[in-house]
Write a protein that holds these residues in place. Structure first.
Motif, PDB file in Angstrom:
ATOM      1  N   GLU A 163       0.827  -1.211   0.000  1.00 56.69           N
ATOM      2  CA  GLU A 163       0.000   0.000   0.000  1.00 56.69           C
ATOM      3  C   GLU A 163       0.858   1.256   0.000  1.00 56.69           C
ATOM      4  O   GLU A 163       1.757   1.408   0.832  1.00 56.69           O
ATOM      5  CB  GLU A 163      -0.914   0.029   1.240  1.00 56.69           C
ATOM      6  N   TYR A 164       0.567   2.160  -0.946  1.00 61.96           N
ATOM      7  CA  TYR A 164       1.142   3.505  -0.898  1.00 61.96           C
ATOM      8  C   TYR A 164       0.307   4.318   0.093  1.00 61.96           C
ATOM      9  O   TYR A 164      -0.923   4.398  -0.027  1.00 61.96           O
ATOM     10  CB  TYR A 164       1.126   4.157  -2.273  1.00 61.96           C
ATOM     11  N   LEU A 165       0.965   4.918   1.069  1.00 62.99           N
ATOM     12  CA  LEU A 165       0.230   5.538   2.173  1.00 62.99           C
ATOM     13  C   LEU A 165      -0.403   6.870   1.812  1.00 62.99           C
ATOM     14  O   LEU A 165      -1.239   7.374   2.557  1.00 62.99           O
ATOM     15  CB  LEU A 165       1.166   5.730   3.376  1.00 62.99           C
ATOM     16  N   LYS A 166      -0.014   7.447   0.692  1.00 60.38           N
ATOM     17  CA  LYS A 166      -0.575   8.754   0.329  1.00 60.38           C
ATOM     18  C   LYS A 166      -1.364   8.702  -0.972  1.00 60.38           C
ATOM     19  O   LYS A 166      -1.524   9.712  -1.654  1.00 60.38           O
ATOM     20  CB  LYS A 166       0.550   9.795   0.246  1.00 60.38           C
ATOM     21  N   CYS A 211      -5.137  10.879   3.252  1.00 59.43           N
ATOM     22  CA  CYS A 211      -3.791  10.636   3.782  1.00 59.43           C
ATOM     23  C   CYS A 211      -2.796  11.720   3.394  1.00 59.43           C
ATOM     24  O   CYS A 211      -1.620  11.618   3.719  1.00 59.43           O
ATOM     25  CB  CYS A 211      -3.269   9.288   3.289  1.00 59.43           C
ATOM     26  N   THR A 212      -3.243  12.760   2.689  1.00 64.82           N
ATOM     27  CA  THR A 212      -2.340  13.863   2.391  1.00 64.82           C
ATOM     28  C   THR A 212      -2.281  14.781   3.589  1.00 64.82           C
ATOM     29  O   THR A 212      -3.222  14.881   4.376  1.00 64.82           O
ATOM     30  CB  THR A 212      -2.814  14.648   1.161  1.00 64.82           C
ATOM     31  N   LYS A 238      -7.214   6.661   5.174  1.00 64.16           N
ATOM     32  CA  LYS A 238      -6.441   6.663   6.413  1.00 64.16           C
ATOM     33  C   LYS A 238      -7.029   5.704   7.454  1.00 64.16           C
ATOM     34  O   LYS A 238      -6.302   4.942   8.106  1.00 64.16           O
ATOM     35  CB  LYS A 238      -6.403   8.086   6.965  1.00 64.16           C
ATOM     36  N   GLU A 239      -8.334   5.700   7.576  1.00 66.87           N
ATOM     37  CA  GLU A 239      -8.997   4.824   8.553  1.00 66.87           C
ATOM     38  C   GLU A 239      -8.735   3.353   8.245  1.00 66.87           C
ATOM     39  O   GLU A 239      -8.466   2.543   9.146  1.00 66.87           O
ATOM     40  CB  GLU A 239     -10.501   5.094   8.551  1.00 66.87           C
ATOM     41  N   ASP A 240      -8.767   3.001   6.949  1.00 72.81           N
ATOM     42  CA  ASP A 240      -8.566   1.601   6.575  1.00 72.81           C
ATOM     43  C   ASP A 240      -7.106   1.166   6.699  1.00 72.81           C
ATOM     44  O   ASP A 240      -6.818  -0.012   6.911  1.00 72.81           O
ATOM     45  CB  ASP A 240      -9.062   1.365   5.148  1.00 72.81           C
ATOM     46  N   ILE A 241      -6.177   2.114   6.548  1.00 69.15           N
ATOM     47  CA  ILE A 241      -4.773   1.788   6.781  1.00 69.15           C
ATOM     48  C   ILE A 241      -4.581   1.390   8.237  1.00 69.15           C
ATOM     49  O   ILE A 241      -3.919   0.391   8.550  1.00 69.15           O
ATOM     50  CB  ILE A 241      -3.857   2.975   6.428  1.00 69.15           C
ATOM     51  N   TRP A 242      -5.176   2.176   9.147  1.00 73.95           N
ATOM     52  CA  TRP A 242      -5.055   1.852  10.569  1.00 73.95           C
ATOM     53  C   TRP A 242      -5.692   0.499  10.877  1.00 73.95           C
ATOM     54  O   TRP A 242      -5.143  -0.318  11.615  1.00 73.95           O
ATOM     55  CB  TRP A 242      -5.686   2.951  11.422  1.00 73.95           C
ATOM     56  N   LYS A 243      -6.845   0.232  10.280  1.00 70.59           N
ATOM     57  CA  LYS A 243      -7.500  -1.062  10.493  1.00 70.59           C
ATOM     58  C   LYS A 243      -6.625  -2.203   9.968  1.00 70.59           C
ATOM     59  O   LYS A 243      -6.553  -3.267  10.584  1.00 70.59           O
ATOM     60  CB  LYS A 243      -8.864  -1.081   9.795  1.00 70.59           C
ATOM     61  N   SER A 244      -5.945  -1.977   8.841  1.00 71.93           N
ATOM     62  CA  SER A 244      -5.066  -3.010   8.285  1.00 71.93           C
ATOM     63  C   SER A 244      -3.902  -3.307   9.212  1.00 71.93           C
ATOM     64  O   SER A 244      -3.474  -4.455   9.348  1.00 71.93           O
ATOM     65  CB  SER A 244      -4.523  -2.567   6.915  1.00 71.93           C
ATOM     66  N   ILE A 245      -3.384  -2.251   9.853  1.00 75.74           N
ATOM     67  CA  ILE A 245      -2.282  -2.445  10.792  1.00 75.74           C
ATOM     68  C   ILE A 245      -2.739  -3.269  11.986  1.00 75.74           C
ATOM     69  O   ILE A 245      -2.100  -4.265  12.365  1.00 75.74           O
ATOM     70  CB  ILE A 245      -1.725  -1.082  11.254  1.00 75.74           C
ATOM     71  N   ASN A 291       2.640  10.785   7.733  1.00 75.99           N
ATOM     72  CA  ASN A 291       3.420  11.927   7.246  1.00 75.99           C
ATOM     73  C   ASN A 291       4.858  11.560   6.871  1.00 75.99           C
ATOM     74  O   ASN A 291       5.437  12.148   5.958  1.00 75.99           O
ATOM     75  CB  ASN A 291       3.450  13.039   8.303  1.00 75.99           C
ATOM     76  N   CYS A 292       5.442  10.602   7.589  1.00 74.75           N
ATOM     77  CA  CYS A 292       6.875  10.298   7.431  1.00 74.75           C
ATOM     78  C   CYS A 292       7.175   9.127   6.509  1.00 74.75           C
ATOM     79  O   CYS A 292       8.316   8.986   6.044  1.00 74.75           O
ATOM     80  CB  CYS A 292       7.503  10.011   8.798  1.00 74.75           C
ATOM     81  N   PHE A 293       6.187   8.278   6.255  1.00 76.04           N
ATOM     82  CA  PHE A 293       6.441   7.061   5.480  1.00 76.04           C
ATOM     83  C   PHE A 293       5.604   7.064   4.206  1.00 76.04           C
ATOM     84  O   PHE A 293       4.512   7.634   4.158  1.00 76.04           O
ATOM     85  CB  PHE A 293       6.149   5.823   6.319  1.00 76.04           C
ATOM     86  N   SER A 294       6.122   6.400   3.177  1.00 76.50           N
ATOM     87  CA  SER A 294       5.455   6.400   1.871  1.00 76.50           C
ATOM     88  C   SER A 294       4.751   5.086   1.548  1.00 76.50           C
ATOM     89  O   SER A 294       3.751   5.089   0.830  1.00 76.50           O
ATOM     90  CB  SER A 294       6.471   6.707   0.763  1.00 76.50           C
ATOM     91  N   ARG A 295       5.260   3.957   2.055  1.00 78.64           N
ATOM     92  CA  ARG A 295       4.696   2.656   1.705  1.00 78.64           C
ATOM     93  C   ARG A 295       4.571   1.765   2.932  1.00 78.64           C
ATOM     94  O   ARG A 295       5.373   1.854   3.865  1.00 78.64           O
ATOM     95  CB  ARG A 295       5.568   1.928   0.670  1.00 78.64           C
TER      96      ARG A 295
END
Length: 561
Positions: free
Chosen positions: A186-189, A194-195, A243-250, A385-389
């Protein structure tokens, strides 16, 4: 040159091998400059190879258990390997699975690594490159007598052809090499939420999206419209998780016993030679050690493979948020999964020795060791903010962990393994998209020939689905081939750096058209395997490959409101 063997080849040869009478020498990966691979020997401070038995007073594969902090990167640019190894080291039984045979006295080791779509057996000696002062140039453990990280690093160097060829990479491949996992990349932005701007003003983002959706579009072929679109506003991020789904994936990844890593931004263009003011190294790969909701705060625990240089912002070791009480509660927290791992690996040498003493002397000793060990907590907003992938290795196939023998002689409980790696409980379906006349081929802007294949995914009820792709090559290099998965209805667009990629999404009931794009290699296209893993056992999923219908080029103009 024999780099690796299949399982059958390895065990067939073992029958005819006599016991070693003198230290083993690997003629296929010699202890010289060809295996080292770097041209600038002086710049690398290279001084030949030495046996680990010469460098260690009491060499052992494991000392004081398997710990993520056993791994300290050396002079090679292989952070992607070592952070992946640290992410997997949360599961010490998987590290044990890597070691098939070990003869410490004779310096011979056989490791099991997942390469080119199956487990391969790699046999090496214990010669490793050293510097002018006789110290290791590669990865080293915090215990100078512990060998396992150094042995793993050498086995991968042999597969790739040299230590130099392990420089640069992504954790998607690293995690797969150690686990045989299915990838989520996943690209985080790649989503408006996520921007940085939208993180600061989510309500504004919702308004923009609502306005955009109310503007219906119709086809029109005018030069002016095409020019307006070409000169239009900057394109919004598209195709990634919100952004919400990235957190859920983690959180799901941690709960389900998967391995996770993050690649940092490289805005300076200097790579890992530059460390930002916040303490994050540019163009670097970090392992996820833990993640949790702590008193309403979304926190992740990461590790720098250098074993030093940490995040300096909120929730870092020296921040106002990280009080003694908070540090104790976060760093020593006990989870259901940690209890299961402890039960799985009891009566072995695999479990790390954890100092939980509360006396003043023990606390001072622990605080000194943790002062700059490369492990830190940070808020999820700062991660975005600090990571891309982000890479999630979904550990679905666990049969090998309890059926394959390991050099320690350990046997692991299948039931406990399933409970640790809960992704292994989920239904899985695989289908190969065969390359034939129904597919479409064309050239991209770079003149590369691209194959487009199409399939329809039908879901009878809403469920979370991992959709993973892999190109069926038998000659995969470290970097190899373009591969993209997209679905307009679900706003999916994902790709990876290698011959595999994947994404995890919540898919509502319905039928969805997916496109798979891959590039030609050696004037041939590869078939592509699609794997579906879904988390609702009651759900029924079907996949049908279809003929690709070429779309006409279109321009649009917005209807008047």
């Amino acid at each position: 040159m024999t780099t690796y063997q299949s399982k059958e080849e390895f065990y067939s040869m073992q029958k005819d091998l006599a016991p070693l009478e003198e230290p083993y020498v690997d003629l296929d990966f010699p202890a010289d400059e060809t295996s080292f691979g770097y041209e600038d020997l002086e710049g690398m401070n290279y001084n030949g190879f030495m046996r680990l038995s010469e460098l260690c007073d009491d060499p052992q594969i494991i000392c004081d258990g398997i710990d993520v902090n056993d791994i300290a990167q050396g002079s090679f640019g292989n952070c992607w390997i070592l952070s992946s190894l640290a992410a997997v080291a949360r599961y010490p039984h998987i590290i044990a699975h890597l070691f098939v045979k070990a003869n410490v006295e004779m310096g011979q080791y056989t490791l099991r690594l997942f390469w080119r779509n199956e487990w391969r057996y790699v046999t090496i000696d214990d010669y490793v490159p050293v510097s002018s002062d006789g110290s290791l140039l590669g990865v080293r453990s915090k215990n100078p007598n512990e060998l396992w990280p150094t042995i793993v690093e050498k086995a991968i160097a042999k597969i790739f052809g040299s230590y130099y060829k392990t420089d640069g990479g992504d954790g998607t491949l690293g995690i797969q090499i150690f686990t045989g996992c299915l990838p989520q990349f996943e690209y985080l932005k790649n989503h408006v939420s996520c921007t940085q701007e939208e993180c600061d003003c989510e309500e504004e983002a919702k308004k923009k999206k609502k306005l955009k959706n109310t503007k219906k579009r119709k086809k029109v072929n005018t030069k002016e419209t095409a020019e307006e679109e070409e000169e239009g506003v900057e394109e919004e991020p598209f195709g990634g998780l919100c952004k919400e789904d990235i957190w859920k994936s983690i959180l799901k990844g941690v709960k389900n016993g998967n391995a996770i890593g993050f690649a940092s931004e490289n805005e300076s263009g200097l790579g890992d030679t530059n460390t930002t003011e916040s303490g994050i190294v540019d163009g670097h790969y970090y392992a996820l050690i833990d993640a949790c909701d702590y008193n309403g705060n979304q926190l992740v625990r990461l590790r720098n493979p250098w074993g030093c240089t940490e995040w300096k912002g909120a929730w870092s070791d020296t921040s106002k948020e990280m009080t003694t009480k908070v540090k104790r509660e976060l760093n020593l927290r006990v989870t259901r999964q940690s209890k299961l791992i402890e039960e799985l690996c009891k009566d072995t040498v695999l479990l790390p020795v954890v100092d939980t003493a509360t006396d003043a002397k023990s606390r001072r000793k622990r605080n000194k060791a943790e002062k700059d060990d490369g492990v830190f907590w940070m808020h999820f907003d700062d991660v975005i903010n600090c990571f891309s992938r982000m890479t999630v290795g979904h550990i679905v196939d666990i049969e090998c962990f309890y059926k394959d023998e390991n050099s320690f002689g350990y046997q692991f409980s299948p039931k406990l393994l399933h409970n640790v790696h809960q992704s292994s409980y989920f239904p899985t379906y695989r289908q190969i998209l065969k390359h034939d006349e129904k597919d479409e081929t064309c050239e991209n802007e770079e003149g590369e020939c691209i194959l487009t294949q199409q399939f329809t995914l039908s879901v009878d009820r809403t469920c979370d689905v991992l959709i993973a792709l892999r190109m069926i090559h038998d000659d995969m290099d470290k970097f190899n081939s373009y591969l993209e998965l997209s679905c307009e209805e679900l706003e999916i667009k994902c790709d990876g750096l290698y011959v595999f990629t994947g994404t995890r999404r919540r898919v509502p009931k319905g039928d969805y058209t997916f496109y798979v794009k891959s590039e030609c290699r050696d004037e041939e296209f590869s078939d592509v395997e699609v794997t579906l893993v879904w988390e609702n056992r009651k759900a029924q999923l079907t996949l049908n490959e279809e003929e690709v219908v070429a779309e006409e080029e279109e321009t649009y103009e917005e209807e008047e409101e």
